[in-house]
Design an enzyme around this catalytic site. Sequence first.
Site, PDB file in Angstrom:
ATOM      1  N   GLY A 200       0.849  -1.190   0.000  1.00 17.47           N
ATOM      2  CA  GLY A 200       0.000   0.000   0.000  1.00 17.47           C
ATOM      3  C   GLY A 200       0.875   1.226   0.000  1.00 17.47           C
ATOM      4  N   GLY A 202       2.888   4.537   1.239  1.00 14.78           N
ATOM      5  CA  GLY A 202       3.703   4.809   2.415  1.00 14.78           C
ATOM      6  C   GLY A 202       2.972   5.636   3.452  1.00 14.78           C
ATOM      7  N   VAL A 205      -0.167   2.822   4.764  1.00  8.49           N
ATOM      8  CA  VAL A 205       0.258   1.587   5.445  1.00  8.49           C
ATOM      9  C   VAL A 205       1.565   1.813   6.223  1.00  8.49           C
ATOM     10  CG1 VAL A 205       0.971  -0.801   5.083  1.00  8.49           C
ATOM     11  CG2 VAL A 205      -0.892   0.154   3.734  1.00  8.49           C
ATOM     12  N   GLY A 206       2.523   2.470   5.575  1.00 11.56           N
ATOM     13  CA  GLY A 206       3.804   2.739   6.239  1.00 11.56           C
ATOM     14  C   GLY A 206       3.584   3.557   7.502  1.00 11.56           C
ATOM     15  N   GLU A 244      18.023   3.001   6.325  1.00 15.39           N
ATOM     16  CA  GLU A 244      18.988   2.861   5.212  1.00 15.39           C
ATOM     17  C   GLU A 244      18.572   3.867   4.160  1.00 15.39           C
ATOM     18  OE1 GLU A 244      21.598   1.103   5.132  1.00 15.39           O
ATOM     19  OE2 GLU A 244      21.331  -0.376   6.713  1.00 15.39           O
ATOM     20  N   CYS A 278      21.169   3.065  -4.325  1.00 12.40           N
ATOM     21  CA  CYS A 278      21.635   3.912  -3.220  1.00 12.40           C
ATOM     22  C   CYS A 278      23.148   3.956  -3.169  1.00 12.40           C
ATOM     23  CB  CYS A 278      21.078   3.386  -1.907  1.00 12.40           C
ATOM     24  SG  CYS A 278      21.464   1.650  -1.637  1.00 12.40           S
TER      25      CYS A 278
END
Length: 471
Positions: A200, A202, A205-206, A244, A278
């Site tokens: 979902g 961010g 749900v996050g 991270e 990254c």
Amino acid sequence: MKTITKHYIDGSLVESHGREVMDSINPTNGQVIARVTLADEEDARRAIAAAKRAFASFGQTTKEERMEILRRLNQAVSARSDDLTETMVEEYGGVVQFASLIVQAGAGVFLSAEKALRELPLTRSWGKTTVTLEPVGVAGLISPWNANAFFLCMKLASAVAAGCTVVMKPSELSALQTRVWLECVHEAKLPKGLCNVVSGRGEVVGAELVRNPDVAKISFTGSAAVGRSIMRESAATMKRITLELGGKSPNILLDDADLKKAIPNAFIIGFLNNGQACVAGTRLLVPKSRFAEVKQVILDTVPAFPVGDPADPKTAVGPMVNQKQYQRVQSYIRRGIEEGAEVLVGGEGHPPGLESGYFVKPTIFVNVTNDMTIAREEIFGPVLSVITYEDEADAIRIANDTEYGLHAYVSGTDIQRARRVASQIQAGRVAINGMLDDQQAPFGGFKHSGVGREFGTFGIEAYLEPRAILE
Ligand code: NAD
């Protein structure tokens, strides 16, 4: 056209409570390939409740029981590595040669975690004091779209090794890859509720995972901006956090570097995962004395890094994940030109013949100074900035003159000297002479690149809480 309407909660696929539907688009051609129903806060709460129930027993398991689960996960993911690779190419645009490596690394991380768990003492005692390392509880694992299967494997491996149960929130841009991965997890026959996955947004749900008092720990991989907000919001429930975040990694070519090797390596490191990595080495620091030579070797190397169809094994750079990311990269290329950098390779717009997907021209700027926007901000696309330096001390100063500190690279023939330079770089990892990995070595950032480490014993410890019993 595929349809995804379910999440993985308490050991089975269940219909989404959330009703928002999102199209999944193939970035190579802009075609809609799936309709995905996104989870809402209620789906997240159901998943957290399942993980909480499962923690009551899973939190008590022995090292051997967890090691057995890690081996099963390795087998289940390895068995589907071709399907996972194919979906990463289709949904994300990852070039097949890199996508398959990423998937294999993801499967392998379960065995690396098994080895690390075997070696990690969970009990230490002296005199009449005994210290045990206890799993922290339910962990919320939030991951980005740029190497979905790998992040899901890596985060699950460390959490399981520690004895935590999890709710995973992959990126909403990775629903098809996540579905294949879930089939692997289901095949591994884990205890019910150990691993729950809700796809979902961010901020929906996050945010519920970050807010919910039944989640004890958040492990997040993503942008620095979201990482900062998670750090702030987590304070209310005193969550343990691992962040991270992004990078602007320097790649230092020392003046004794063999350019015939170091420049192709700089392309690999700079354009890794279509530049959406990254750890991409996006600032190439070269000695002023060898600048003309470097430019020539760069031009000679360009044909070996073709941009195009990610499914073609010869392709080195595929499309950006979506239109938004395409626009973002274009705006940085424009900004670089406006600020006075010179385009040596690439530039604005689509590469000729690749107008229908989100392809950008792999771009190399020269005459970049470290204060320009393209040298300071994470672009997350195949854009490399060449910056010249005077001497070794100047190279180290420029390398460290960044708010990030995730990764760095050093190339040189005199290995003692390369090591001496590496030891002065403020970054979580420094690779000498190439793109290197070691799944037992800690991974994570100094400064704004994050908080905490993943991989090996360092990664498992991030899910453990020491308890001392004194008599
Ligand atoms: P992002 O920060 O936009 O999203 C990452 C994840 O966080 C997604 O699942 C997203 O849905 C979720 N999210 C967004 N807002 C949230 C909120 N308010 N609360 C909780 N969760 C939220 O990042 P992205 O665009 O998906 O990924 C690219 C970024 O990730 C780059 O900055 C890159 O450097 C970083 N990254 C870091 C690493 C690392 O290991 N350090 C690895 C890969 C990517």
